[in-house]
Design a protein around this motif. Structure first.
Motif, PDB file in Angstrom:
ATOM      1  N   LYS A   1      39.276  42.672  39.385  1.00 16.13           N
ATOM      2  CA  LYS A   1      38.065  43.008  38.639  1.00 16.13           C
ATOM      3  C   LYS A   1      37.731  41.873  37.690  1.00 16.13           C
ATOM      4  O   LYS A   1      38.561  41.465  36.884  1.00 16.13           O
ATOM      5  CB  LYS A   1      38.276  44.305  37.850  1.00 16.13           C
ATOM      6  CG  LYS A   1      37.066  44.731  37.009  1.00 16.13           C
ATOM      7  CD  LYS A   1      35.897  45.107  37.887  1.00 16.13           C
ATOM      8  CE  LYS A   1      34.711  45.609  37.079  1.00 16.13           C
ATOM      9  NZ  LYS A   1      33.557  45.956  37.936  1.00 16.13           N
ATOM     10  N   VAL A   2      36.498  41.369  37.799  1.00 17.16           N
ATOM     11  CA  VAL A   2      36.031  40.299  36.922  1.00 17.16           C
ATOM     12  C   VAL A   2      35.027  40.873  35.933  1.00 17.16           C
ATOM     13  O   VAL A   2      34.112  41.605  36.316  1.00 17.16           O
ATOM     14  CB  VAL A   2      35.360  39.153  37.714  1.00 17.16           C
ATOM     15  CG1 VAL A   2      34.888  38.055  36.760  1.00 17.16           C
ATOM     16  CG2 VAL A   2      36.312  38.580  38.748  1.00 17.16           C
TER      17      VAL A   2
ATOM     18  N   THR B   1      36.282  37.385  43.762  1.00 22.56           N
ATOM     19  CA  THR B   1      36.276  38.800  44.132  1.00 22.56           C
ATOM     20  C   THR B   1      36.236  38.970  45.642  1.00 22.56           C
ATOM     21  O   THR B   1      36.962  39.804  46.203  1.00 22.56           O
ATOM     22  CB  THR B   1      35.079  39.508  43.484  1.00 22.56           C
ATOM     23  OG1 THR B   1      35.104  39.302  42.067  1.00 22.56           O
ATOM     24  CG2 THR B   1      35.120  41.001  43.770  1.00 22.56           C
ATOM     25  N   ARG B   2      35.421  38.181  46.303  1.00 17.95           N
ATOM     26  CA  ARG B   2      35.273  38.319  47.761  1.00 17.95           C
ATOM     27  C   ARG B   2      36.562  37.972  48.492  1.00 17.95           C
ATOM     28  O   ARG B   2      36.867  38.566  49.536  1.00 17.95           O
ATOM     29  CB  ARG B   2      34.124  37.448  48.251  1.00 17.95           C
ATOM     30  CG  ARG B   2      32.758  37.927  47.774  1.00 17.95           C
ATOM     31  CD  ARG B   2      31.645  37.013  48.212  1.00 17.95           C
ATOM     32  NE  ARG B   2      31.355  37.148  49.631  1.00 17.95           N
ATOM     33  CZ  ARG B   2      30.359  36.515  50.250  1.00 17.95           C
ATOM     34  NH1 ARG B   2      29.565  35.707  49.574  1.00 17.95           N
ATOM     35  NH2 ARG B   2      30.151  36.684  51.531  1.00 17.95           N
ATOM     36  N   THR B   3      37.320  37.012  47.987  1.00 18.79           N
ATOM     37  CA  THR B   3      38.559  36.616  48.649  1.00 18.79           C
ATOM     38  C   THR B   3      39.722  37.547  48.346  1.00 18.79           C
ATOM     39  O   THR B   3      40.744  37.518  49.033  1.00 18.79           O
ATOM     40  CB  THR B   3      38.966  35.186  48.234  1.00 18.79           C
ATOM     41  OG1 THR B   3      39.197  35.148  46.820  1.00 18.79           O
ATOM     42  CG2 THR B   3      37.889  34.183  48.616  1.00 18.79           C
TER      43      THR B   3
ATOM     44  N   LYS C   1      45.314  46.146  33.245  1.00 17.38           N
ATOM     45  CA  LYS C   1      45.917  45.900  34.558  1.00 17.38           C
ATOM     46  C   LYS C   1      44.866  45.831  35.660  1.00 17.38           C
ATOM     47  O   LYS C   1      45.098  45.237  36.710  1.00 17.38           O
ATOM     48  CB  LYS C   1      46.948  46.987  34.867  1.00 17.38           C
ATOM     49  CG  LYS C   1      48.130  46.968  33.903  1.00 17.38           C
ATOM     50  CD  LYS C   1      49.086  48.112  34.177  1.00 17.38           C
ATOM     51  CE  LYS C   1      50.245  48.097  33.174  1.00 17.38           C
ATOM     52  NZ  LYS C   1      51.165  49.249  33.370  1.00 17.38           N
ATOM     53  N   ILE C   2      43.720  46.459  35.424  1.00 17.97           N
ATOM     54  CA  ILE C   2      42.640  46.437  36.419  1.00 17.97           C
ATOM     55  C   ILE C   2      41.796  45.176  36.268  1.00 17.97           C
ATOM     56  O   ILE C   2      41.379  44.568  37.251  1.00 17.97           O
ATOM     57  CB  ILE C   2      41.777  47.708  36.269  1.00 17.97           C
ATOM     58  CG1 ILE C   2      42.603  48.936  36.667  1.00 17.97           C
ATOM     59  CG2 ILE C   2      40.506  47.607  37.116  1.00 17.97           C
ATOM     60  CD1 ILE C   2      41.931  50.261  36.404  1.00 17.97           C
TER      61      ILE C   2
ATOM     62  N   ALA D   1      29.887  42.011  27.155  1.00 16.59           N
ATOM     63  CA  ALA D   1      30.658  42.074  28.400  1.00 16.59           C
ATOM     64  C   ALA D   1      29.810  42.752  29.469  1.00 16.59           C
ATOM     65  O   ALA D   1      29.116  43.732  29.189  1.00 16.59           O
ATOM     66  CB  ALA D   1      31.959  42.841  28.194  1.00 16.59           C
ATOM     67  N   CYS D   2      29.900  42.213  30.685  1.00 21.51           N
ATOM     68  CA  CYS D   2      29.202  42.825  31.819  1.00 21.51           C
ATOM     69  C   CYS D   2      30.069  42.654  33.058  1.00 21.51           C
ATOM     70  O   CYS D   2      30.318  41.528  33.502  1.00 21.51           O
ATOM     71  CB  CYS D   2      27.826  42.182  32.030  1.00 21.51           C
ATOM     72  SG  CYS D   2      26.823  43.037  33.266  1.00 21.51           S
ATOM     73  N   GLY D   3      30.572  43.758  33.584  1.00 19.50           N
ATOM     74  CA  GLY D   3      31.435  43.699  34.750  1.00 19.50           C
ATOM     75  C   GLY D   3      30.692  43.271  35.996  1.00 19.50           C
ATOM     76  O   GLY D   3      29.495  43.522  36.146  1.00 19.50           O
ATOM     77  N   LEU D   4      31.420  42.616  36.888  1.00 16.48           N
ATOM     78  CA  LEU D   4      30.878  42.239  38.188  1.00 16.48           C
ATOM     79  C   LEU D   4      31.299  43.297  39.192  1.00 16.48           C
ATOM     80  O   LEU D   4      32.485  43.485  39.457  1.00 16.48           O
ATOM     81  CB  LEU D   4      31.402  40.864  38.602  1.00 16.48           C
ATOM     82  CG  LEU D   4      30.933  40.341  39.964  1.00 16.48           C
ATOM     83  CD1 LEU D   4      29.433  40.064  39.952  1.00 16.48           C
ATOM     84  CD2 LEU D   4      31.700  39.082  40.352  1.00 16.48           C
ATOM     85  N   CYS D   5      30.324  43.976  39.748  1.00 13.58           N
ATOM     86  CA  CYS D   5      30.565  45.113  40.636  1.00 13.58           C
ATOM     87  C   CYS D   5      30.392  44.694  42.100  1.00 13.58           C
ATOM     88  O   CYS D   5      29.685  43.736  42.401  1.00 13.58           O
ATOM     89  CB  CYS D   5      29.572  46.223  40.277  1.00 13.58           C
ATOM     90  SG  CYS D   5      29.651  47.681  41.325  1.00 13.58           S
TER      91      CYS D   5
END
Length: 352
Positions: free
Chosen positions: A342-343, A335-337, A317-318, A37-41
């Motif tokens: 959180k993806v 994410t931008r829209t 929930k996040i 897993a790698c979050g998109l920040c």
């Protein structure tokens, strides 16, 4: 012939391509991680959509990494194949004056994640320096890698809430309703805040704030944020006002909405070269504390990890979207829209 792996490579601003590249070899004294897993920040999106590397492409970003140890170099006994670990992106030296003073977020010999390939790939290698310095945490069996990936973005917000001492009875205003705003809202409530006010220009983001203990939301594209904060606090202002967005406007607004003697926090970085216009008389006559926040100390990193994997923390929930790495461009747009809060990307999951 070298074994290949899937990766998301940045070839320039907004030019992110999902393709195959050679899988990294295990370095002497290091190890290889299979990224689960790698979050998109938000900083990833900023880096991926601007000329962040001044033409030095292609490059693999991604720093909110959780994975399983795939290979370990001979002589390394700190890690075992199959261990699930969370890797904090910056390995502090723990020897310089800042590290020894508990300010390792200002380490002068940090191993930074932007200098070597990141986690938007199936595999990621770490050097002997990382083994020596640690900054890795074993994820207990049964804990989701996706949930554990929140430890990295949580670390900075955990440190901020601790450093400005959000406490029982405080009123807190947070400008920015993205993941950072969600974290700060949750942490403010956990620390005893009496009132949490969340502000954003995107109503879709504000609509997702209900699970995070927010008392008031303000759509600042429609209403004047400062006027509304003063209204809901009966003209007093807030004890802690946090600009968690990349604008200088937000930095001026937190000065205006903080009560006399209150604290205004510059959390979100702004574009380089952009200068804020600050009413210094306001700072002077209101006796304001201005706090610039960045990163976390090594102990705060550990505490944030422990909180992220605690069942009482509302990770599910996040995290609004879990997608295969092949959908990284879709993830950026979501994410931008504001459609996504959180993806988290999974490099080793194939598109259905």
């Amino acid at each position: 012939m070298a074994e290949l792996m899937d990766a998301a490579l940045m070839y320039g601003p907004g030019d992110i391509r999902f393709e195959q590249v050679p899988r990294p070899e295990c370095p002497d004294g290091g190890f290889v991680l299979r990224v689960e897993a790698c979050g998109l920040c938000g900083s990833d999106i900023r880096n991926l959509t601007t000329d962040s590397r001044k033409g030095d492409y292609p490059f693999i970003y991604g720093h909110e990494v959780v994975g399983r140890v795939e290979e370990v170099a001979p002589g390394v006994d700190k890690y075992r194949v199959g261990d699930m670990i969370y890797v904090y992106p910056e390995a502090h030296c723990l020897k310089c004056e800042y590290c020894r003073a508990g300010q390792s977020n200002q380490c002068i010999d940090v191993e930074s994640y932007v200098t070597r390939p990141g986690g938007f790939a199936q595999y990621l290698s770490y050097t002997a320096k990382r083994v020596e310095r640690g900054a890795t945490f074993l994820v207990p069996e049964g804990v989701s890698a996706v949930h554990a990936s929140l430890a990295e973005p949580l670390s900075s917000t955990y440190a901020c809430a601790e450093n400005i001492d959000i406490k029982l009875g405080d009123t807190v205003a947070i400008l920015g309703a993205g993941p950072i705003g969600a974290f700060l809202s949750v942490l403010s409530r956990m620390r005893g805040a009496a009132k949490v006010i969340l502000i954003d220009i995107n109503q879709a983001r504000l609509d997702k704030s209900a699970p995070f203990g927010v008392d008031h939301t303000i759509d600042s594209s429609v209403l004047d944020a400062v006027d509304e904060v003063m209204r809901v606090t009966n003209g007093r202002g807030v004890d802690k006002a946090i600009s968690a967005n990349p604008t200088t406007i937000g930095q001026q607004q937190v000065l205006e909405m903080a009560r006399p003697g209150g604290t205004a926090v510059f959390f979100g970085g702004v574009p380089k070269g952009r200068l804020a216009q600050i009413d210094s008389n306001m700072v002077h006559y209101k006796s304001l504390w201005i706090y610039g926040h960045y990163g976390a100390s090594s102990m705060q990193v550990q505490k944030a990890f422990e909180l992220a994997i605690d069942p009482r923390f509302p990770a599910e929930k996040i995290i609004s979207h879990v997608l295969p790495l092949s959908k990284i461009n879709e993830a950026i747009e979501l994410t931008r829209t504001g459609e996504a809060l959180k993806v988290v990307l999974q490099p080793n999951q194939k598109e259905q």
